[in-house]
Design an enzyme around this catalytic site. Structure first.
Site, mmCIF file in Angstrom:
data_model
loop_
_atom_site.group_PDB
_atom_site.id
_atom_site.type_symbol
_atom_site.label_atom_id
_atom_site.label_comp_id
_atom_site.label_asym_id
_atom_site.label_seq_id
_atom_site.Cartn_x
_atom_site.Cartn_y
_atom_site.Cartn_z
ATOM 1 N N ASP A 79 2.243 -4.280 -5.877
ATOM 2 C CA ASP A 79 2.518 -4.315 -4.435
ATOM 3 C C ASP A 79 3.518 -5.425 -4.151
ATOM 4 O OD1 ASP A 79 2.598 -4.440 -1.719
ATOM 5 O OD2 ASP A 79 0.433 -4.687 -1.418
ATOM 6 N N LYS B 224 8.359 -5.021 4.548
ATOM 7 C CA LYS B 224 8.975 -6.258 5.036
ATOM 8 C C LYS B 224 10.513 -6.303 4.895
ATOM 9 C CE LYS B 224 4.605 -8.466 5.263
ATOM 10 N NZ LYS B 224 3.419 -8.561 4.460
ATOM 11 N N TYR C 80 -4.098 -8.666 -0.337
ATOM 12 C CA TYR C 80 -3.965 -7.885 0.890
ATOM 13 C C TYR C 80 -2.968 -6.766 0.646
ATOM 14 C CZ TYR C 80 -3.125 -6.738 5.804
ATOM 15 O OH TYR C 80 -3.012 -6.081 7.011
HETATM 16 C C1 LIG Z 1 2.218 -7.375 4.657
HETATM 17 C C2 LIG Z 1 1.659 -6.770 3.444
HETATM 18 C C3 LIG Z 1 1.243 -5.427 3.410
HETATM 19 C C4 LIG Z 1 1.161 -4.578 4.656
HETATM 20 O O1 LIG Z 1 2.410 -4.330 5.209
HETATM 21 P P1 LIG Z 1 2.477 -3.896 6.776
HETATM 22 O O2 LIG Z 1 3.911 -3.573 6.980
HETATM 23 O O3 LIG Z 1 2.004 -5.102 7.535
HETATM 24 O O4 LIG Z 1 1.583 -2.746 6.949
HETATM 25 C C5 LIG Z 1 0.890 -4.867 2.202
HETATM 26 N N1 LIG Z 1 0.907 -5.597 1.076
HETATM 27 C C6 LIG Z 1 1.268 -6.896 1.062
HETATM 28 C C7 LIG Z 1 1.307 -7.639 -0.227
HETATM 29 C C8 LIG Z 1 1.636 -7.529 2.249
HETATM 30 O O5 LIG Z 1 1.943 -8.823 2.242
#
Ligand SMILES: *Cc1c(COP(=O)(O)O)cnc(C)c1O
Length: 421
Positions: free
Chosen positions: A234, A262, A141
């Protein structure tokens, strides 16, 4: 347990908010509890129930809810304004913190969410290389934007692609199974000189918790380097969670670009792209690859991030590591006593128990889990005062504020919850 007020609020909310929530994973059945407040390792609902929190806002709250120091620093900043529309000094300070901690970071661009960070990082990779295709992993994701909403874990795991995304938007997104070297080699050979980047969650955190096999991230680094492909790690979950320098430090790997979110806002909305200067400078206005945001680098999020970095010292990471081991060992003992052969995956303060006897190392193996059983387990835990994310395909998180007493209470609740299945 009485959750009457939550039930009533949910029934009201569905009239005004689609599904009663502002992000889909929150809407578990029959209704989610509504938060009243949160402090340290605990979250409280509107009916006065207390839960030890392992969801932690889906990752950000590694320093505990309403952390006294961050609260104090934030109040100070609040009085100085919340949005300037011109740069401010603390943006430099937070960028330097990221650069000091993260191996690939020579420059940083702050955004407002992880979604924006990955969207812009992919644009940068395409702009820099002049190529269009990207490789993403099944079940990974990277936020809610079109190019990466293909077999993307979390709320979207197992569901078909969303309506409203034109086929054109995902035509250049190639899926690969995680932890499989041959699959990547094959894709790269079949798409010679067409792939701009590989984007990877270093520890997959949106299909539960799936660590990389030994050497796998190094393999990705080597094959991307050999083929003029940018590697984007990521780190929206792993960044400043699994170690001070994130997964890059933890697994000793230096990608071309990395994305964060985050934790880096200290509990405020944020995202960030970091990477090599030669690439980062191609963002507007020093370069011509467009990237922008009204609230980007806003003083509340930047100040929150700085306060968080003050707290997150080496000692804190060592403690988080020990707590993770303690929890996993405790769960393993319980599973053994109950003769349950479930899988426990985890890295430092990230953990997930999979309701399956099979080893889980990618999307497909994660899909073999008994998700219905897991949801029952989730509800049992809630009854016993423990809140984890309501899905087999999320990860549980520990904060610096979780005490040994919290962890012991949690293990008791886990034992009861598994027995009651
Ligand atoms: C949560 C998440 C995102 C997206 O971040 P948002 O602040 O919710 O847009 C992208 N990559 C990873 C790995 C995530 O866990």
């Amino acid at each position: 347990m009485n959750q009457q007020k939550s039930k009533e609020l949910y029934e009201e909310a569905v009239n005004y908010l689609p599904g009663g929530v502002n992000s889909p994973v929150r809407a578990y059945k029959p209704y989610p509890f509504f938060a009243q407040k949160a402090k340290g390792s605990k979250i409280y609902d509107v009916d006065g129930n207390e839960y030890i929190d392992y969801c932690l806002g889906y990752g950000p709250i590694v320093f505990g809810h309403a952390n006294d120091y961050i609260v104090e620093q934030s109040i100070n900043q609040l009085k100085l304004g919340t949005d300037y529309g011109v740069p401010s000094e603390k943006e430099i300070a937070l960028a330097k913190e990221v650069i000091n901690r993260v191996p690939c970071a020579e420059m940083v661009r702050f955004t407002n969410s992880g979604t924006e960070a990955t969207m812009s990082a992919i644009r940068l990779a395409r702009g820099v290389t002049g190529k269009n295709k990207i490789i993403k992993f099944e079940g990974a994701y990277h936020g809610a934007h079109d190019a990466v909403l293909v077999k993307s874990g979390s709320g979207a795991a197992g569901k078909p692609d969303s309506p409203g995304i034109p086929e054109e938007a995902t035509r250049n997104t190639i899926l690969a199974p995680f932890n499989d070297e041959n699959a990547i080699t094959k894709i790269i050979n079949e798409n010679k000189d067409e792939i701009a980047c590989i984007i990877a969650e270093p520890v997959m955190g949106n299909i539960g918790c799936v660590p990389p096999k030994e050497g796998y991230l190094q393999f990705l680094r080597e094959i991307t380097e050999e083929n003029n492909i940018l590697l984007i790690i990521d780190e929206v979950i792993t960044g400043f969670r699994i170690s001070k320098g994130g997964a890059q430090e933890y697994y000793d790997i230096t990608p071309d670009l990395a994305t964060f979110g985050k934790i880096v806002g200290g509990g405020f909305p944020i995202g960030a792209i970091a990477g090599k200067k030669e690439y980062m400078e191609q963002f507007t206005p020093s370069g011509n690859i467009y990237q922008a945001g009204t609230f980007s680098g806003n003083p509340m999020s930047i100040n929150g991030g700085l306060a968080a970095f003050d707290i997150l010292t080496d000692k804190r990471y060592k403690e988080l590591h020990d707590k993770g081991d303690y929890l996993r060992n405790g769960i393993q003992d319980i599973l053994s006593n109950l003769n349950l052969d479930y899988q426990i995956n985890g890295v430092e303060s990230m953990t997930q128990v999979y309701f399956t006897n099979n080893e889980v190392y990618d999307y497909e193996t994660a899909q073999k889990s008994d998700t219905k059983g897991f949801l029952k387990y989730f509800h049992n835990l809630l009854e016993n005062g423990v809140f984890i994310a309501p899905s087999q395909y999320e990860c549980t998180f520990i904060s610096t504020e979780h005490s040994k007493e919290d962890l012991d209470k949690t293990l008791e609740a886990i034992e009861i919850s598994l027995k009651e299945l």
